[in-house]
Write a protein that holds these residues in place. Structure first.
Motif: not given
Length: 190
Positions: A158-162
Motif C-alpha cells: 500500500s503506502f509502503g510501496g510509496a
C-alpha cells in the motif's frame, strides 16, 4: 532458527525514531552475512498499520518469513547447497494519524504525503545499508570471493510501496544512467 526479524522505525518527518535500534539490527545482520549467505527480506507497511506488536502486518510478515525459511530449506536440499539464513527487517512508520475508526479514512491524502516524505528522507539510508550487508562477503577482500548468493528483497504494501518508491527512485535512476554504454564510468543497474 527459522528466521530473524528486526525493526526500524521512522517518524512522520522521515527521521529515525531510534538510531540505536537501526544500528543494532544492521550490526547483527552484518556479522551474520560476513560468514553466511542470507536472504534479507524487508517489508514496509502501508496505511492503517504500524510497528505495534499486535499489528496484523507484523503477524503476516512473520508467517511469510517462516514459510520462506521452510522453502529455502527444501530448495537447498534439492540443489545440494547450503541453506541461506532468512532475516527480515520490518520498517515501521505511523500509517494512521487518527485512530477513530470512521474518521481515519479521511486521512488518505495526509498519510500518502507522509509516506512519500518518510521515503525521501530516511528510508533510503536503511535500504542502502541493507544492500551493503548483502555485499559484505565480496567486500571482505578475498582475492577470489565465492559466488554471491545472498539476496535483498524489498516489499512495500500500500503506502509502503510509496515509501519504497520515494526512497529508491533516484538511486535506481542513477544506476540506470551509469549502466549505459560509452560512458567513462559504468556499473550495473542492480
Amino acid at each position: 532458527d527459522e528466521y530473524r526479524l528486526g525493526f526500524v522505525e521512522f517518524d512522520d518527518q522521515g527521521q529515525l525514531r531510534d538510531r540505536g535500534q537501526m544500528n543494532a539490527v544492521l550490526d547483527e545482520y552484518q556479522k551474520l552475512a560476513a560468514f553466511e549467505d542470507v536472504l534479507l527480506i524487508t517489508f514496509v507497511h502501508g496505511w492503517h498499520h504500524s510497528a505495534q506488536p499486535e499489528d496484523g502486518n507484523i503477524a503476516s510478515f512473520r508467517k511469510m518469513l517462516a514459510q520462506v525459511s521452510i522453502t529455502e530449506g527444501i530448495g537447498s536440499k534439492q540443489q545440494n547447497s547450503t541453506k541461506r539464513k532468512v532475516v527480515g527487517v520490518y520498517i515501521g512508520w505511523r500509517g494512521d494519524s487518527i485512530t477513530l475508526p470512521v474518521v481515519n479514512h479521511l486521512t488518505f491524502w495526509d498519510r500518502k504525503n507522509t509516506a512519500h516524505e518518510v521515503g525521501q528522507l530516511g528510508v533510503t539510508e536503511v535500504l542502502l545499508k541493507l544492500e551493503e550487508i548483502i555485499n559484505v562477503k565480496v567486500a571482505i577482500g578475498e582475492e577470489n570471493p565465492p559466488p554471491k548468493t545472498s539476496r535483498l528483497v524489498v516489499i512495500g504494501h500500500s503506502f509502503g510501496g510509496a515509501v519504497v518508491f520515494s526512497s529508491l527512485q533516484k538511486v535506481l535512476a542513477d544506476r540506470f544512467v551509469d549502466s549505459r554504454r560509452n560512458k567513462t564510468y559504468r556499473d550495473d543497474a542492480k
